[in-house]
Design a protein around this motif. Structure first.
Motif, short mmCIF file in Angstrom:
data_model
loop_
_atom_site.label_atom_id
_atom_site.label_comp_id
_atom_site.label_asym_id
_atom_site.label_seq_id
_atom_site.Cartn_x
_atom_site.Cartn_y
_atom_site.Cartn_z
N SER A 42 0.82 -1.21 0.00
CA SER A 42 0.00 0.00 0.00
C SER A 42 0.86 1.26 0.00
CB SER A 42 -0.93 0.01 1.21
OG SER A 42 -0.18 -0.11 2.42
N THR A 43 2.04 1.15 0.58
CA THR A 43 3.01 2.25 0.55
C THR A 43 4.38 1.66 0.22
OG1 THR A 43 3.43 2.01 2.93
CG2 THR A 43 1.76 3.62 2.27
N PRO A 44 5.28 2.44 -0.36
CA PRO A 44 6.61 1.91 -0.69
C PRO A 44 7.36 1.50 0.58
CG PRO A 44 6.20 3.99 -1.82
CD PRO A 44 5.11 3.83 -0.80
N THR A 45 8.04 0.38 0.52
CA THR A 45 8.85 -0.06 1.66
C THR A 45 10.31 0.34 1.43
OG1 THR A 45 9.29 -2.23 0.68
CG2 THR A 45 7.30 -2.01 2.03
N ALA A 46 11.09 0.24 2.49
CA ALA A 46 12.48 0.71 2.41
C ALA A 46 13.27 -0.03 1.34
CB ALA A 46 13.15 0.56 3.77
N ALA A 91 3.39 3.43 -10.23
CA ALA A 91 4.51 2.65 -9.70
C ALA A 91 5.82 3.42 -9.59
CB ALA A 91 4.72 1.37 -10.52
N PHE A 92 5.78 4.74 -9.73
CA PHE A 92 6.97 5.56 -9.46
C PHE A 92 6.96 6.00 -7.99
CE2 PHE A 92 7.20 5.98 -14.05
CZ PHE A 92 8.56 6.06 -14.29
N VAL A 124 14.83 8.09 -7.18
CA VAL A 124 13.56 7.68 -7.80
C VAL A 124 13.61 6.18 -8.06
CG1 VAL A 124 14.41 8.23 -10.12
CG2 VAL A 124 11.95 8.08 -9.72
N ARG A 125 12.47 5.55 -7.92
CA ARG A 125 12.33 4.13 -8.22
C ARG A 125 11.12 3.92 -9.12
NH1 ARG A 125 13.06 1.34 -2.20
NH2 ARG A 125 15.32 1.72 -1.96
N TYR A 126 11.18 2.84 -9.91
CA TYR A 126 10.04 2.46 -10.72
C TYR A 126 9.81 0.96 -10.62
CZ TYR A 126 7.08 1.31 -14.69
OH TYR A 126 6.05 0.82 -15.48
N ALA A 127 8.57 0.59 -10.34
CA ALA A 127 8.17 -0.82 -10.25
C ALA A 127 9.05 -1.58 -9.26
CB ALA A 127 8.22 -1.48 -11.64
N TRP A 128 9.45 -0.90 -8.20
CA TRP A 128 10.37 -1.50 -7.23
C TRP A 128 9.57 -2.11 -6.08
CZ3 TRP A 128 15.14 -2.41 -8.56
CH2 TRP A 128 16.03 -2.92 -7.59
N ALA A 129 8.95 -3.25 -6.37
CA ALA A 129 8.12 -3.95 -5.39
C ALA A 129 7.96 -5.39 -5.84
CB ALA A 129 6.75 -3.29 -5.27
N ASN A 130 7.56 -6.25 -4.92
CA ASN A 130 7.30 -7.64 -5.31
C ASN A 130 6.23 -7.69 -6.40
OD1 ASN A 130 9.07 -8.74 -3.32
ND2 ASN A 130 7.49 -8.50 -1.77
N PRO A 165 4.49 -4.85 -8.46
CA PRO A 165 4.37 -3.41 -8.75
C PRO A 165 3.08 -3.06 -9.49
CG PRO A 165 5.88 -4.43 -10.29
CD PRO A 165 5.49 -5.50 -9.31
N VAL A 166 1.98 -3.09 -8.76
CA VAL A 166 0.68 -2.73 -9.34
C VAL A 166 0.74 -1.29 -9.84
CG1 VAL A 166 -1.72 -2.26 -8.76
CG2 VAL A 166 -0.64 -4.36 -7.97
N GLY A 167 0.20 -1.05 -11.00
CA GLY A 167 0.19 0.29 -11.56
C GLY A 167 1.36 0.58 -12.48
N ALA A 168 2.30 -0.37 -12.61
CA ALA A 168 3.43 -0.16 -13.53
C ALA A 168 2.90 -0.20 -14.97
CB ALA A 168 4.48 -1.24 -13.32
N ASN A 169 2.82 0.95 -15.60
CA ASN A 169 2.14 1.02 -16.91
C ASN A 169 2.93 1.81 -17.95
OD1 ASN A 169 1.83 3.55 -15.80
ND2 ASN A 169 -0.38 3.68 -16.11
#
Length: 522
Positions: free
Chosen positions: A355-359, A458-459, A493-499, A501-505
């Motif tokens: 729900s929020t970016p993690t470290a 996803a940014f 800055v990060r992009y799609a940096w998650a297990n 990455p919902v919303g990476a479009n």
């Protein structure tokens, strides 16, 4: 439909049977035979490899043989020689002996704790004794749900365990059908409400959603019983809390909290395939070594999930993956082709979205980064798949796009075609005031968003405090402008940096997704 339409005998597959050895084999593979891509055989092919080969056939017009050397759930360590990993040839035998001794020890400890539970007394001749609402659970232990039972006092338990809880319904609610959601259960379950079976599911990562007829309900306390079978690894009702509820007549009753728990059967900690295929070198010794003399056009690699259980594993994969590629090139066909093409699938999107970016973003983005680092080696390439995965399935059903993207990479890397084989990839960035301007390579016909309003998801950006927040982003020519009102002075800055990455479009006009990236190394 794909199986029925398969009629190309110039695509053939040889599946090497799953096998292992403590030392490098001196004989041929243990079996297998070539099969043509026709309706009688193609259903047993690797789907990704078949779609890859089929796509290549459309441009290369040459026969393609797939040598399928795979074992689901395996770790990268088992696919490299002992020498490559600095291990002795006796190390595998010693580790197997330790694993077997540990299994015996764990079983004895479990039996001492729970008794000689060899057969589940809760299910007798098909009758679910412990699911009956009249069966008392007053002597059962309490357990927090959701959680893997290993994390709440039942370490090393494999076998069968029962969960029970009650939900109080009004007479009006009990007159309506209900929907029971348990989230994923590891591994398999059978579920009852007031002694009535409402569903059963196999698979550790499949969310459970069961219809409960009104005839199974009554006013007052209703007993939910879940029999869980765990064959190894984690076990129990473990999914996100928001997925645990009983919905009836517009009211959602949460099932999060303390349940009753009782062990029904203790399983043997056997040296099964999913333990063997994580022991260093043993699969390489038997499934790869006999193939080393043959000439090959290239390798396509789809593995990594079993080395992304935590961030330490994911970081270690960076060196391991380069080691594997280099050592295979040196060993295959006598090292006559030291730069044989090596292509891979970067891990897809998977797991519950943040729900929020993690470290750190989690272990999977770190694993993707570790794989991408191998692009520094010659004749390598990767297919990005962060848009074809599924939240609750580690094995995405969309194999077609994976195969097609791998084929594009092969056309460029292995066949030397001048084709765009990648989605946008990070090139550089510049901070201008409160915004970050990101430049990309592989933009092709241009950068595009797949959102109707043109926005990008996803940014995330962070300031000097290293705390990432979701950011707004938009395409500006061949750049992307990223900003957040919460970070007036961005530094990363990060992009799609998650297990997942919902919303990476972000894509290029050729329809290929942008690769995940980060500009920090925190």
């Amino acid at each position: 439909a794909e199986i029925a339409a398969a009629h190309d005998s110039s695509i053939r597959e040889f599946k090497v049977p799953n096998s292992w050895a403590q030392r490098p084999a001196t004989e041929d593979v243990v079996g297998g035979s070539w099969a043509p891509a026709d309706p009688q055989h193609v259903g047993a092919f690797s789907a990704v490899a078949y779609f890859f080969a089929r796509e290549l056939r459309r441009t290369q017009r040459v026969p393609i043989g797939i040598v399928n050397v795979t074992w689901g759930g395996s770790a990268i360590e088992t696919w490299m020689s002992a020498r490559t990993q600095g291990r002795s040839e006796d190390a595998a035998a010693e580790q197997i002996a330790r694993e077997r001794a540990r299994g015996d020890s764990v079983r004895k400890a479990m039996q001492a704790r729970f008794g000689n539970v060899d057969h589940d007394p809760g299910l007798v001749n098909g009758v679910a004794v412990w699911a009956a609402p009249t069966s008392s659970d007053s002597g059962w232990a309490s357990i927090r749900v959701p959680a893997l039972w290993e994390s709440v006092g039942y370490a090393d338990l494999d076998g069968v365990a029962w969960y029970r809880t009650t939900v109080t319904l009004s007479a009006d609610e009990a007159a309506h059908d209900a929907q029971l959601s348990l989230g994923p259960v590891d591994d398999d379950d059978i579920t009852w409400v007031n002694g009535v079976e409402v569903g059963r599911t196999r698979g550790w990562n499949v969310p459970r959603n069961y219809h409960v007829p009104a005839s199974a309900l009554h006013a007052g306390a209703n007993v939910i019983a879940v029999r869980v079978t765990d064959t190894g690894g984690g076990g129990g009702i473990y999914g996100p809390p928001e997925q645990l509820h009983l919905d009836v007549n517009g009211t959602s009753h949460s099932l999060v909290g303390e349940w009753k728990f009782r062990v029904g059967e203790v399983g043997a900690l056997a040296m099964d395939g999913q333990r063997l295929n994580k022991i260093p070198a043993v699969v390489y010794n038997r499934m790869v070594v006999p193939l080393l003399p043959i000439a090959i056009k290239g390798v396509i690699w789809y593995q990594g999930e079993s080395n992304a259980n935590d961030e330490t594993q994911a970081r270690a994969y960076r060196g391991q993956f380069r080691q594997l590629i280099t050592s295979w090139r040196q060993a295959w066909n006598g090292g006559k082709e030291p730069n044989v093409p090596f292509l891979w699938v970067q891990l897809p999107n998977y797991m519950h979205p943040d729900s929020t970016p993690t470290a750190t973003g989690g272990s999977w983005p770190i694993q993707r980064e570790s794989m991408a680092a191998a692009l520094a080696l010659p004749k390598t390439g990767q297919a990005i798949t962060i848009d074809v995965g599924e939240e609750n399935d580690i094995h995405p059903k969309n194999k077609l796009d994976v195969g097609k993207r791998l084929a594009l990479v092969a056309r460029k890397v292995a066949y030397g075609e001048k084709v765009l084989a990648s989605g946008p990839t990070y090139r550089s960035h510049t901070v201008r005031g409160d915004s970050v301007i990101v430049q990309f390579a592989n933009v092709g016909g241009g950068l595009v968003s797949r959102a109707k309003d043109g926005s990008l998801g996803a940014f995330a950006v962070a300031g000097a405090d290293h705390r990432f927040v979701w950011a707004k982003a938009k395409v500006d020519g061949n750049h992307v402008v990223v900003w957040s009102d919460r970070v007036p002075h961005p530094v990363a800055v990060r992009y799609a940096w998650a297990n997942n990455p919902v919303g990476a479009n972000l894509y290029n006009r050729e329809g290929l997704p942008a690769a995940p990236f980060r500009t920090d190394n925190w």
